[in-house]
Design a protein around this motif. Sequence first.
Motif, PDB file in Angstrom:
ATOM      1  N   PHE A 203      -2.668  -8.431   5.694  1.00  0.00           N
ATOM      2  CA  PHE A 203      -3.967  -7.879   6.089  1.00  0.00           C
ATOM      3  C   PHE A 203      -4.187  -6.530   5.402  1.00  0.00           C
ATOM      4  O   PHE A 203      -5.266  -6.258   4.861  1.00  0.00           O
ATOM      5  N   GLY A 204      -3.150  -5.690   5.405  1.00  0.00           N
ATOM      6  CA  GLY A 204      -3.261  -4.392   4.753  1.00  0.00           C
ATOM      7  C   GLY A 204      -3.528  -4.515   3.265  1.00  0.00           C
ATOM      8  O   GLY A 204      -4.329  -3.759   2.690  1.00  0.00           O
ATOM      9  N   ASP A 205      -2.878  -5.480   2.625  1.00  0.00           N
ATOM     10  CA  ASP A 205      -3.092  -5.694   1.193  1.00  0.00           C
ATOM     11  C   ASP A 205      -4.533  -6.123   0.918  1.00  0.00           C
ATOM     12  O   ASP A 205      -5.153  -5.668  -0.054  1.00  0.00           O
ATOM     13  N   LEU A 206      -5.082  -6.985   1.774  1.00  0.00           N
ATOM     14  CA  LEU A 206      -6.473  -7.404   1.614  1.00  0.00           C
ATOM     15  C   LEU A 206      -7.424  -6.221   1.781  1.00  0.00           C
ATOM     16  O   LEU A 206      -8.354  -6.033   0.984  1.00  0.00           O
ATOM     17  N   GLY A 216      -5.651   0.360   4.185  1.00  0.00           N
ATOM     18  CA  GLY A 216      -4.767  -0.717   3.746  1.00  0.00           C
ATOM     19  C   GLY A 216      -3.329  -0.255   3.611  1.00  0.00           C
ATOM     20  O   GLY A 216      -2.396  -0.937   4.057  1.00  0.00           O
ATOM     21  N   LEU A 217      -3.137   0.913   3.010  1.00  0.00           N
ATOM     22  CA  LEU A 217      -1.786   1.454   2.859  1.00  0.00           C
ATOM     23  C   LEU A 217      -1.164   1.808   4.203  1.00  0.00           C
ATOM     24  O   LEU A 217       0.052   1.697   4.381  1.00  0.00           O
ATOM     25  N   ALA A 218      -1.986   2.231   5.146  1.00  0.00           N
ATOM     26  CA  ALA A 218      -1.465   2.550   6.477  1.00  0.00           C
ATOM     27  C   ALA A 218      -0.878   1.301   7.133  1.00  0.00           C
ATOM     28  O   ALA A 218       0.220   1.339   7.706  1.00  0.00           O
ATOM     29  N   TYR A 219      -1.604   0.187   7.040  1.00  0.00           N
ATOM     30  CA  TYR A 219      -1.074  -1.068   7.593  1.00  0.00           C
ATOM     31  C   TYR A 219       0.197  -1.495   6.863  1.00  0.00           C
ATOM     32  O   TYR A 219       1.170  -1.940   7.483  1.00  0.00           O
ATOM     33  N   GLU A 237       7.611  -4.522  -1.395  1.00  0.00           N
ATOM     34  CA  GLU A 237       7.100  -4.704  -2.760  1.00  0.00           C
ATOM     35  C   GLU A 237       5.580  -4.558  -2.784  1.00  0.00           C
ATOM     36  O   GLU A 237       5.015  -3.917  -3.684  1.00  0.00           O
ATOM     37  N   LEU A 238       4.907  -5.151  -1.781  1.00  0.00           N
ATOM     38  CA  LEU A 238       3.455  -4.993  -1.670  1.00  0.00           C
ATOM     39  C   LEU A 238       3.082  -3.531  -1.464  1.00  0.00           C
ATOM     40  O   LEU A 238       2.151  -3.011  -2.091  1.00  0.00           O
ATOM     41  N   LYS A 241       3.605  -1.459  -4.642  1.00  0.00           N
ATOM     42  CA  LYS A 241       2.592  -1.778  -5.653  1.00  0.00           C
ATOM     43  C   LYS A 241       1.300  -1.018  -5.368  1.00  0.00           C
ATOM     44  O   LYS A 241       0.688  -0.442  -6.281  1.00  0.00           O
ATOM     45  N   CYS A 242       0.892  -1.000  -4.102  1.00  0.00           N
ATOM     46  CA  CYS A 242      -0.344  -0.302  -3.741  1.00  0.00           C
ATOM     47  C   CYS A 242      -0.175   1.216  -3.833  1.00  0.00           C
ATOM     48  O   CYS A 242      -1.084   1.923  -4.287  1.00  0.00           O
ATOM     49  N   PHE A 243       0.976   1.720  -3.416  1.00  0.00           N
ATOM     50  CA  PHE A 243       1.229   3.156  -3.492  1.00  0.00           C
ATOM     51  C   PHE A 243       1.173   3.651  -4.938  1.00  0.00           C
ATOM     52  O   PHE A 243       0.766   4.784  -5.204  1.00  0.00           O
ATOM     53  N   SER A 244       1.571   2.799  -5.869  1.00  0.00           N
ATOM     54  CA  SER A 244       1.681   3.233  -7.264  1.00  0.00           C
ATOM     55  C   SER A 244       0.331   3.443  -7.940  1.00  0.00           C
ATOM     56  O   SER A 244       0.270   4.066  -9.008  1.00  0.00           O
TER      57      SER A 244
END
Length: 266
Positions: A203-206, A216-219, A237-238, A241-244
């Motif tokens: 859900f956070g990735d979406l 999203g990053l908080a989730y 890993e998800l 990827k988003c943090f980067s």
Amino acid sequence: MDKTGHRQIGIVVVMASLMIGSGVGRPARAFDITTDVPKESGRFDLFRFGFKAYQNGDKEKAVEAYRYAAEKGHTGSRWALANMYAYGDGVPENDYEAFKAYAEIVNHDVEPGSPDTGFYVNALLALAGYYQTGIAGTPVEVDLVQARQLYFQAASVFGSPEAQFRLARMILNGEGGAKNVRLAKKWLNLARKNGNVGAMAVFGDLVFNEGQPVLGLAYLTMAADRCAPGDCSWIRELQEKCFSVVDENDRRGAIALAQNMSTSNP
């Protein structure tokens, strides 16, 4: 059975959580598991004998007692046998035998909240998993439509967070039916609210990819903090990827928001 992503849970632990209403919690005569299995006993007594034998490491007697109890219609015993076959626990691993035992449970409908509900829902999840992968060398072939229907039943009728998560992933990937991101997101959000950490991560990735990076990053951060060992690798890993791809302000904002949400919804 392809057990990747399907967490194996020890029979003793799960059985203990599903015992209420299945006969084990009732007063019963003390069994001496050093004797032969009392096959003339009632199904609840046989179930108790099998469970006690299993706890004491005598899986051969446990299997025998569970078989007798299952023949007399005891759902918990069918479920125990199915799991033992699925994971090769005390018997040779045999996914087809496990499939047949799970199917026997599902063929007898139960009302939500009845004593056998936990066994029934677990059987639905197991059957759906088998239909996702098929069982080589048996009549059980890949049937994604059937898998999706079984997950939907467990998710909607019985409110299983794990089923809600697995259903959402199938909908998100267009497996067994049309792809529908909005519908998948609804199921993920429901599973997340019901405590499914994997659903929280997806859900956070979406949400992140829809243009809400901090939320999203908080989730994803909360999911990474709460994940079980078997799920941490793909969740982190998800998250990484988003943090980067965000700046430092968004990273700090996400961490702070995750802490606030964890405090308000521990």
